[in-house]
Write an enzyme that holds these catalytic residues in place. Structure first.
Site, PDB file in Angstrom:
ATOM      1  N   LYS A  70       0.802  -1.343  -0.023  1.00  0.00           N
ATOM      2  CA  LYS A  70       0.046  -0.039  -0.073  1.00  0.00           C
ATOM      3  C   LYS A  70       0.895   1.140  -0.051  1.00  0.00           C
ATOM      4  CE  LYS A  70      -3.856   1.900   2.739  1.00  0.00           C
ATOM      5  NZ  LYS A  70      -4.959   1.984   3.884  1.00  0.00           N
ATOM      6  N   SER A 117      -9.391   2.260   2.698  1.00  0.00           N
ATOM      7  CA  SER A 117      -8.586   3.069   2.022  1.00  0.00           C
ATOM      8  C   SER A 117      -7.447   2.248   1.175  1.00  0.00           C
ATOM      9  CB  SER A 117      -7.702   3.923   2.944  1.00  0.00           C
ATOM     10  OG  SER A 117      -7.040   3.285   3.853  1.00  0.00           O
ATOM     11  N   SER A 150      -9.940  -0.397   6.974  1.00  0.00           N
ATOM     12  CA  SER A 150      -9.478  -0.331   5.551  1.00  0.00           C
ATOM     13  C   SER A 150      -9.222  -1.500   5.008  1.00  0.00           C
ATOM     14  CB  SER A 150      -8.363   0.799   5.630  1.00  0.00           C
ATOM     15  OG  SER A 150      -8.693   2.188   5.891  1.00  0.00           O
TER      16      SER A 150
END
Length: 455
Positions: free
Chosen positions: A77, A152, A176
């Site tokens: 990420k 996210s 997330s």
């Protein structure tokens, strides 16, 4: 979603046995990423670096080194440091930032033979429930490009769901890396706070909440990645010991809470799908009692959101005052709100957070596992922060996120596994929660429940 590629376990076994090489595996992953550019799941690639790292893994194998993730391609990420990679947090403020070192978890993955093949999209500062940024635009749902995978960690999640890689590493400060997996039909694990060391990396707006979160097509790959990354490191004062797994999960006290004890809306297809999934699990002989956590008065996500807003304001408030337009408008509103909170209001959010943690602690004094929804709805249009309605009621922009944040505030482990789809084939997930430090027992139980629900 594409047809499943080999699991991380299978790839590592094949590379170790010489049936393929880390370089060939990395080349294939890079080709898949290139072919799926429209998905916008992977925002940075560096083929030269990736192939050099893969060649180094092959050389280590040739010298006799054993590596549990030998040659496994991984997406990281875009808010986790990976040395030498551009890591932006989805923010124009960090558009040219190159990580000077690995986060501890990433260093452990590399030591285990994993090969980073790209950086996965995140919303700005990982602070939205959808994955879009001014730097890179929106990440799309692998099943329907007009929908969002959520956020996210939408980039890493979409990459796994689309078959680009078998394993991705996200973060989870409020769901997330559980909600997006639920929306695309893969598994996402939020470890106990401290189980996987956090950092070195960016200053974190979610004080004492965010964790490194493995994402994969199945629980066994998540468990493998967790064992590689977990364990105390002196550089992280919050890193903690995780207990050994229970020898037998048959006698675990399992509770099912259809709405996590909250007065919130849930789409009928999700509510009915959860009940059906729990009935299938119970039919295998596990004892499951319907029971809700008891929350303190006023326990809502709104009560704890000042902590996120104030955290963003503490880090980026001065920049916001100079030029608010440098931020995603949704993040700018959060920073502006954070600048307006009084110290007493932020302290009140800390009081609410502590009360939520205490309520969960009381619940897990009488239960070992809790089954609950991960999400109350399926994925929604790409251009919206959330669906217009949930359960027939008008929905606020955060109504899709109701079932995950309390787990972070209690610092508990939780995993989302697929448990059903709507009439369009859009997935939703079952969330399995346990007490802090029982990560291995939770993962073992999740593998058993996964086998029932996937049969």
């Amino acid at each position: 979603m594409t047809e499943r590629n080999n699991s991380a376990r299978e790839i590592a076994a094949d590379v170790t046995a010489g049936r393929t090489s880390a370089v060939k595996t990395a080349e294939a992953a890079l080709a898949r990423i290139e072919a799926a550019r429209a998905l916008n799941a992977v925002v940075t690639i560096d083929p030269t670096r990736t192939l050099a790292d893969a060649a180094a893994v092959d050389a280590r194998l040739h010298s006799g080194e054993a590596m549990p993730l030998a040659g496994v391609p991984v997406i990281v990420k875009d808010n986790i440091w990976a040395a030498g990679w551009r890591i932006t947090q989805g923010s124009r403020l960090f558009a040219d930032f190159v990580a000077p070192k690995d986060a501890i978890a990433i260093a452990r993955l590399r030591q285990a033979g994993a090969v980073i093949v790209g950086i996965g999209a995140t919303s700005e500062f990982a602070s939205k429930g959808v994955t879009t940024s001014q730097l890179f635009g929106p990440t799309r749902h692998p099943l329907d490009p007009t929908l969002t995978p959520g956020g996210s960690s939408g980039g890493p999640v979409a990459a796994v769901a689309a078959g680009l890689v078998p394993l991705a590493i996200g973060t989870d400060a409020g769901g997330s890396s559980r909600r997006p997996p639920a929306h695309v039909g893969v598994a996402g694990f939020k470890p106990s706070y401290g189980a996987i060391p956090y950092g070195p990396g960016f200053a974190e707006p979610f004080f004492g909440l965010s964790v490194i979160a493995p994402i994969a097509a199945d629980v066994a790959d998540i468990a493998l990645a967790f064992e590689v990354m977990a364990g105390i490191d002196p550089r992280d004062p919050d890193s903690a010991v995780v207990a050994r797994e229970a020898e037998d999960i048959t006698d675990l006290r399992i509770a099912f809470s259809p709405r996590l004890g909250l007065d919130v809306a849930v789409d009928d297809v999700v509510a009915n799908g959860l009940v059906s999934a729990v009935e299938r699990i119970a039919a295998t002989g596990l004892r499951i009692a319907t029971r809700d956590p008891v929350w303190p008065a006023g326990a809502t996500e709104e009560a704890i959101m000042p902590l996120q807003h104030a955290g963003l304001a503490a880090l980026y408030g001065n920049t916001f005052r100079k030029d608010p337009n440098v931020f995603d408008p949704d993040i700018a509103r959060q920073i502006e709100r954070g600048l307006s909170w009084s110290g007493a209001e932020v302290a009140g959010a800390l009081v609410a957070s502590t009360a939520i943690a205490n309520a969960f602690a009381a619940f897990f004094s009488e239960a070992d596992l809790l089954l609950a929804p991960t999400v109350p709805c399926v994925a929604w249009p790409l251009t919206q922060l959330g669906p217009d309605t949930i359960g027939g009621r008008p929905a606020s922009p955060r109504a899709h996120a109701v079932f995950t944040p309390f787990v972070n505030h209690a610092r508990l482990p939780a995993i989302s596994i697929p448990c059903g789809t709507d009439e369009r084939g859009l997935p939703f997930g079952l969330q399995i929660i346990s007490r802090r430090g029982q990560d291995r027992t939770l993962l073992r139980a999740a593998q058993r429940l996964e086998s029932v629900l996937s049969a």
